[in-house]
Design a protein around this motif. Structure first.
Motif, PDB file in Angstrom:
ATOM      1  N   MET A   1       0.821  -1.207   0.000  1.00 31.65           N
ATOM      2  CA  MET A   1       0.000   0.000   0.000  1.00 31.65           C
ATOM      3  C   MET A   1       0.861   1.266   0.000  1.00 31.65           C
ATOM      4  O   MET A   1       0.405   2.339  -0.375  1.00 31.65           O
ATOM      5  N   TYR A   2       2.112   1.158   0.415  1.00 30.73           N
ATOM      6  CA  TYR A   2       2.974   2.334   0.488  1.00 30.73           C
ATOM      7  C   TYR A   2       3.875   2.470  -0.743  1.00 30.73           C
ATOM      8  O   TYR A   2       4.614   3.446  -0.855  1.00 30.73           O
ATOM      9  N   HIS A 241       7.857  -1.958   8.629  1.00 33.67           N
ATOM     10  CA  HIS A 241       6.857  -1.294   9.460  1.00 33.67           C
ATOM     11  C   HIS A 241       7.108   0.208   9.573  1.00 33.67           C
ATOM     12  O   HIS A 241       6.159   0.978   9.782  1.00 33.67           O
ATOM     13  N   VAL A 244       5.378   1.539   6.502  1.00 28.59           N
ATOM     14  CA  VAL A 244       3.926   1.558   6.724  1.00 28.59           C
ATOM     15  C   VAL A 244       3.543   2.757   7.591  1.00 28.59           C
ATOM     16  O   VAL A 244       2.591   3.496   7.287  1.00 28.59           O
ATOM     17  N   SER A 245       4.305   2.980   8.677  1.00 25.55           N
ATOM     18  CA  SER A 245       4.023   4.117   9.557  1.00 25.55           C
ATOM     19  C   SER A 245       4.209   5.438   8.829  1.00 25.55           C
ATOM     20  O   SER A 245       3.413   6.377   9.009  1.00 25.55           O
ATOM     21  N   PHE A 247       3.857   5.980   5.654  1.00 27.36           N
ATOM     22  CA  PHE A 247       2.732   6.141   4.735  1.00 27.36           C
ATOM     23  C   PHE A 247       1.480   6.610   5.469  1.00 27.36           C
ATOM     24  O   PHE A 247       0.782   7.527   5.019  1.00 27.36           O
ATOM     25  N   VAL A 248       1.206   5.993   6.605  1.00 27.92           N
ATOM     26  CA  VAL A 248       0.017   6.367   7.389  1.00 27.92           C
ATOM     27  C   VAL A 248       0.098   7.829   7.817  1.00 27.92           C
ATOM     28  O   VAL A 248      -0.899   8.571   7.759  1.00 27.92           O
ATOM     29  N   ASP A 249       1.303   8.265   8.244  1.00 26.67           N
ATOM     30  CA  ASP A 249       1.484   9.646   8.704  1.00 26.67           C
ATOM     31  C   ASP A 249       1.844  10.602   7.565  1.00 26.67           C
ATOM     32  O   ASP A 249       2.078  11.792   7.814  1.00 26.67           O
ATOM     33  N   GLN A 250       1.927  10.052   6.317  1.00 27.21           N
ATOM     34  CA  GLN A 250       2.266  10.866   5.139  1.00 27.21           C
ATOM     35  C   GLN A 250       3.624  11.555   5.296  1.00 27.21           C
ATOM     36  O   GLN A 250       3.795  12.731   4.947  1.00 27.21           O
ATOM     37  N   GLN A 251       4.601  10.808   5.817  1.00 27.47           N
ATOM     38  CA  GLN A 251       5.975  11.304   5.945  1.00 27.47           C
ATOM     39  C   GLN A 251       6.842  10.668   4.873  1.00 27.47           C
ATOM     40  O   GLN A 251       7.018   9.446   4.858  1.00 27.47           O
TER      41      GLN A 251
END
Length: 318
Positions: A1-2, A241, A244-245, A247-251
């Motif tokens: 997903m990222y 991971h 993934v993090s 991507f979730v935080d858009q960094q």
């Protein structure tokens, strides 16, 4: 997903032992050279050991890829929880050798004839056994007996035993000494150094399609190495991971605090603590050793002086 977010074509840190991602350190190159030399030279028995997660199976998959390109017949046994009949059946099936009888004597006779035919054609066959530290003594003894399939000058079957360091300890047992004596070459995998970890992360990102744009902050990779203790599998886990993090935080660039959070999630903080404590402890032990040796020397000197003082009055009386 990222993948799209970071500009990648594939997941760079999958834990699958994909030979495309094999990272060649000096130790890895030596191990691969040892394995290929042992097979090409018909040495018969080669041992590959290494700590959990240091890339043994990835290395073996690279070896298998090369052997298949060379059209070498291979059998790869990755499930070590087998008894002797199951082991022989699996090996024969993976080699593609058919046998009408299930009798052990007939299986071995069929295997010998097949190996002899390949030898006469200038070809060889390689049996690779992964997770060999979990093999029973009976299966290990059966593997040793397979090395008796030979001509007057060369081994017909090349065997590679792969396992964790416990395998080396098992081979030191008296009942396995004959097997230990048959080992002609030994290879090992090792954890990555800090510089190797940096190059390892960069290579996997490049293979996965990165255009060179920074994804991991340099300090972040240093922290990953410390938490992982240089174990490639744990490096993959942390990096995966972290992405993934991110991507979730858009960094777009992974920072140290992300690594800290992921390490806490996987209870890896103890790795850094133990690594940080090691040098002082070692220095303390060394200093204590020097102090003890100094005290011993002083005690010996004091003892000599005391005896000297005791003898001096007697000499004066005389």
């Amino acid at each position: 997903m990222y993948k799209e977010f970071f500009g990648l074509r594939a997941n760079p840190f999958n834990v699958n032992p994909d030979p495309r991602y094999l990272f060649l350190t000096r130790h890895t190159e030596e191990a691969l050279a040892c394995l290929t030399y042992g097979i090409q030279s018909r040495k018969g028995f080669v041992l590959l050991t290494g700590e959990v997660g240091t890339g043994k199976t990835t290395l073996i998959n690279k070896l298998l890829e090369w052997l298949r390109l060379q059209q070498v017949a291979t059998a790869f046994i990755f499930n070590s929880r087998m008894n002797v009949p199951q082991f022989l059946d699996y090996m024969m099936a993976d080699f593609g050798i058919s046998c009408d009888s299930r009798a052990k004597s007939q299986l071995l006779l069929r295997l010998y004839k097949w190996l002899l035919d390949r030898y006469r054609a200038g070809e060889t066959a390689v049996l690779i056994v992964d997770e060999a530290q979990s093999l029973s003594d009976e299966v290990l003894e059966e593997i040793r007996m397979l090395t008796n399939l030979e001509t007057f000058t060369e081994k017909l079957l090349q065997i590679v035993l792969v396992g964790q360091p416990e395998l080396e300890q098992r081979l030191k047992q008296p009942q396995l000494r004959q097997l230990r004596q048959r080992l002609t070459l030994r290879a090992k995998t090792h954890p990555l150094s800090l510089e190797e970890t940096k190059a390892y992360v960069a290579q996997r990102l490049r293979i996965a399609g990165s255009n060179g744009q920074q994804i991991f902050d340099p300090e972040c990779v240093t922290l990953i190495h410390r938490y992982a203790n240089g174990i490639p599998r744990v490096v993959n886990l942390l990096c995966e991971h972290c992405l993934v993090s991110g991507f979730v935080d858009q960094q777009k660039v992974i920072k140290s605090e992300v690594v800290e959070a992921v390490a806490r999630d996987f209870d890896l903080s103890d790795n850094v603590a133990s690594a940080a404590m090691t040098p002082p402890v070692a220095a303390s032990i060394e200093q204590n050793s020097e102090l003890i040796e100094g005290l011993k020397a002083l005690a010996i000197l004091a003892d000599r002086l005391r005896h000297s003082d005791e003898e001096l009055p007697k000499e004066r009386k005389l």
